[in-house]
Scaffold this motif. Structure first.
Motif, mmCIF file in Angstrom:
data_model
loop_
_atom_site.group_PDB
_atom_site.id
_atom_site.type_symbol
_atom_site.label_atom_id
_atom_site.label_comp_id
_atom_site.label_asym_id
_atom_site.label_seq_id
_atom_site.Cartn_x
_atom_site.Cartn_y
_atom_site.Cartn_z
ATOM 1 N N GLU A 39 0.840 -1.087 0.123
ATOM 2 C CA GLU A 39 -0.131 -0.023 -0.143
ATOM 3 C C GLU A 39 1.182 0.821 -0.032
ATOM 4 O O GLU A 39 0.299 1.899 -0.067
ATOM 5 N N ASN A 40 1.952 1.175 0.546
ATOM 6 C CA ASN A 40 3.255 2.526 0.241
ATOM 7 C C ASN A 40 3.381 2.831 -1.028
ATOM 8 O O ASN A 40 4.254 3.579 -1.140
ATOM 9 N N VAL A 41 3.490 1.920 -2.247
ATOM 10 C CA VAL A 41 4.064 1.860 -3.021
ATOM 11 C C VAL A 41 2.524 2.920 -4.289
ATOM 12 O O VAL A 41 1.371 2.398 -3.753
ATOM 13 N N ALA A 42 2.955 4.045 -4.353
ATOM 14 C CA ALA A 42 2.117 4.932 -5.190
ATOM 15 C C ALA A 42 1.298 4.642 -6.142
ATOM 16 O O ALA A 42 0.686 4.949 -6.100
ATOM 17 N N GLU A 43 2.313 4.049 -7.285
ATOM 18 C CA GLU A 43 1.541 3.889 -8.620
ATOM 19 C C GLU A 43 1.868 1.846 -8.692
ATOM 20 O O GLU A 43 2.716 1.626 -8.385
ATOM 21 N N GLU A 44 0.910 1.609 -9.746
ATOM 22 C CA GLU A 44 1.183 0.669 -10.373
ATOM 23 C C GLU A 44 0.733 -0.756 -9.168
ATOM 24 O O GLU A 44 2.561 -1.363 -9.263
ATOM 25 N N ARG A 45 0.674 -0.647 -7.495
ATOM 26 C CA ARG A 45 1.340 -1.449 -7.065
ATOM 27 C C ARG A 45 0.942 -3.035 -7.203
ATOM 28 O O ARG A 45 1.678 -3.965 -7.021
ATOM 29 N N PHE A 46 -0.271 -3.373 -7.925
ATOM 30 C CA PHE A 46 -0.549 -4.470 -7.975
ATOM 31 C C PHE A 46 1.047 -5.263 -8.575
ATOM 32 O O PHE A 46 1.315 -6.044 -8.612
ATOM 33 N N ASN A 47 1.137 -4.169 -10.161
ATOM 34 C CA ASN A 47 1.940 -4.652 -10.891
ATOM 35 C C ASN A 47 3.271 -5.332 -10.535
ATOM 36 O O ASN A 47 4.039 -6.074 -10.700
ATOM 37 N N ALA A 48 3.616 -4.519 -9.229
ATOM 38 C CA ALA A 48 4.757 -4.071 -8.274
ATOM 39 C C ALA A 48 5.054 -5.130 -7.719
ATOM 40 O O ALA A 48 6.011 -6.352 -8.230
ATOM 41 N N ALA A 49 3.343 -5.169 -7.239
ATOM 42 C CA ALA A 49 3.758 -7.297 -6.290
ATOM 43 C C ALA A 49 3.915 -7.865 -6.776
ATOM 44 O O ALA A 49 5.019 -9.251 -6.848
ATOM 45 N N ALA A 50 3.183 -8.059 -7.896
ATOM 46 C CA ALA A 50 2.870 -9.064 -8.994
ATOM 47 C C ALA A 50 4.190 -9.584 -9.840
ATOM 48 O O ALA A 50 4.922 -10.471 -9.031
ATOM 49 N N SER A 51 5.621 -8.293 -10.112
ATOM 50 C CA SER A 51 6.900 -8.435 -10.159
ATOM 51 C C SER A 51 7.882 -8.798 -9.108
ATOM 52 O O SER A 51 7.860 -10.274 -9.466
ATOM 53 N N HIS A 52 7.724 -8.816 -8.160
ATOM 54 C CA HIS A 52 8.085 -9.540 -6.816
ATOM 55 C C HIS A 52 8.036 -11.011 -6.525
ATOM 56 O O HIS A 52 8.590 -11.748 -6.031
ATOM 57 N N ASP A 53 6.279 -11.295 -6.537
ATOM 58 C CA ASP A 53 6.470 -12.515 -6.567
ATOM 59 C C ASP A 53 6.871 -13.258 -7.382
ATOM 60 O O ASP A 53 7.346 -14.360 -6.980
ATOM 61 N N VAL A 54 6.856 -13.111 -9.247
ATOM 62 C CA VAL A 54 8.349 -13.705 -10.122
ATOM 63 C C VAL A 54 9.628 -13.756 -9.636
ATOM 64 O O VAL A 54 9.933 -14.873 -9.104
ATOM 65 N N GLY A 55 9.717 -13.031 -8.952
ATOM 66 C CA GLY A 55 11.038 -12.369 -8.915
ATOM 67 C C GLY A 55 12.023 -13.671 -7.471
ATOM 68 O O GLY A 55 12.827 -14.040 -7.444
ATOM 69 N N TRP A 56 10.865 -13.763 -6.714
ATOM 70 C CA TRP A 56 10.815 -14.472 -4.759
ATOM 71 C C TRP A 56 11.335 -15.120 -5.360
ATOM 72 O O TRP A 56 12.260 -16.255 -5.365
ATOM 73 N N ASP A 57 9.955 -15.924 -7.112
ATOM 74 C CA ASP A 57 10.429 -17.338 -7.294
ATOM 75 C C ASP A 57 11.887 -17.405 -7.690
ATOM 76 O O ASP A 57 11.934 -18.912 -7.815
ATOM 77 N N GLU A 58 12.037 -17.067 -8.523
ATOM 78 C CA GLU A 58 13.789 -17.475 -9.456
ATOM 79 C C GLU A 58 14.911 -16.674 -8.258
ATOM 80 O O GLU A 58 15.413 -17.774 -8.415
ATOM 81 N N HIS A 59 14.696 -15.827 -7.394
ATOM 82 C CA HIS A 59 15.157 -15.723 -6.464
ATOM 83 C C HIS A 59 15.761 -17.281 -5.871
ATOM 84 O O HIS A 59 16.369 -18.272 -5.124
ATOM 85 N N PHE A 60 14.398 -17.427 -4.821
ATOM 86 C CA PHE A 60 14.392 -18.557 -4.181
ATOM 87 C C PHE A 60 14.620 -20.688 -4.968
ATOM 88 O O PHE A 60 15.107 -21.135 -4.495
ATOM 89 N N SER A 61 14.684 -21.134 -6.027
ATOM 90 C CA SER A 61 14.308 -21.345 -6.787
ATOM 91 C C SER A 61 16.828 -22.042 -7.329
ATOM 92 O O SER A 61 17.061 -22.528 -6.152
ATOM 93 N N ARG A 62 17.352 -21.070 -6.258
ATOM 94 C CA ARG A 62 18.855 -20.823 -6.104
ATOM 95 C C ARG A 62 18.596 -20.898 -4.926
ATOM 96 O O ARG A 62 19.599 -21.919 -4.352
ATOM 97 N N LEU A 63 18.262 -19.903 -4.106
ATOM 98 C CA LEU A 63 18.127 -20.317 -2.305
ATOM 99 C C LEU A 63 18.048 -21.772 -1.727
ATOM 100 O O LEU A 63 19.048 -22.909 -1.269
ATOM 101 N N ARG A 64 17.363 -22.805 -2.590
ATOM 102 C CA ARG A 64 16.949 -24.565 -2.485
ATOM 103 C C ARG A 64 18.317 -24.740 -3.249
ATOM 104 O O ARG A 64 18.932 -25.751 -2.294
ATOM 105 N N ARG A 65 19.339 -24.100 -4.008
ATOM 106 C CA ARG A 65 20.455 -25.325 -4.588
ATOM 107 C C ARG A 65 21.234 -25.290 -3.642
ATOM 108 O O ARG A 65 22.221 -26.010 -3.315
ATOM 109 N N VAL A 66 21.648 -24.060 -3.223
ATOM 110 C CA VAL A 66 22.824 -23.565 -2.016
ATOM 111 C C VAL A 66 22.625 -23.387 -0.558
ATOM 112 O O VAL A 66 23.694 -24.116 0.007
ATOM 113 N N THR A 67 21.711 -23.784 -0.334
ATOM 114 C CA THR A 67 20.979 -24.343 0.990
ATOM 115 C C THR A 67 21.489 -25.751 1.355
ATOM 116 O O THR A 67 21.414 -25.908 2.635
ATOM 117 N N ASN A 68 21.261 -26.614 0.408
ATOM 118 C CA ASN A 68 21.261 -27.619 0.356
ATOM 119 C C ASN A 68 22.232 -28.307 0.022
ATOM 120 O O ASN A 68 23.201 -28.053 -0.466
#
Length: 140
Positions: free
Chosen positions: A111-140
């Motif tokens: 709610e602190n994002v002034a414009e395009e907050r849905f698109n910003a959240a959706a983009s971060h949702d995808v980004g976290w998935d991409e980063h988490f695939s690497r986190l799984r590899r490096v921690t295991n």
């Protein structure tokens, strides 16, 4: 307005103390996310630098650490230029289980994002998935 939050849960085959290092140590952050300018410290500011070729060392994300309860809970603000410096919040919870860690991220404050907050959240949702695939590899 609907309160938007990103909630991600990962099942990692490593103990919480090991996973914690990948959330708080600059060099470990670089292995799956972005290089930290410094290790995270409670009450301190942090920056994350780009790992992109030709732009290494440029500040990408920044915020401050609100809470650290090693190795169970980490809370920090999170922002970058893509969201015009609007402050969001990431809450990480690490739960020890028999063969590893259940790691949960709640990323809110959209709610602190002034414009395009849905698109910003959706983009971060995808980004976290991409980063988490690497986190799984490096921690295991």
């Amino acid at each position: 307005m609907t309160k938007m939050q990103i909630v991600k849960t990962l099942f990692l085959k490593a103990p919480p103390a090991h996973v914690w290092k990948f959330l708080t140590e600059a060099d470990r952050l670089a292995e799956w996310f972005h290089r930290g300018g410094n290790d995270l410290k409670e009450g301190g500011d942090y920056i994350l630098e780009t790992n992109s070729y030709g732009k290494e060392g440029e500040t990408l994300c920044w915020g401050r650490v609100l809470e650290m309860k090693e190795p169970e809970r980490l809370v920090h603000t999170f922002t970058h230029n893509f969201i015009d410096g609007a402050e969001t919040k990431c809450t990480w919870t690490l739960e020890a289980v028999a063969n590893g860690t259940i790691l949960t991220l709640v990323h809110d404050g959209w709610e602190n994002v002034a414009e395009e907050r849905f698109n910003a959240a959706a983009s971060h949702d995808v980004g976290w998935d991409e980063h988490f695939s690497r986190l799984r590899r490096v921690t295991n």
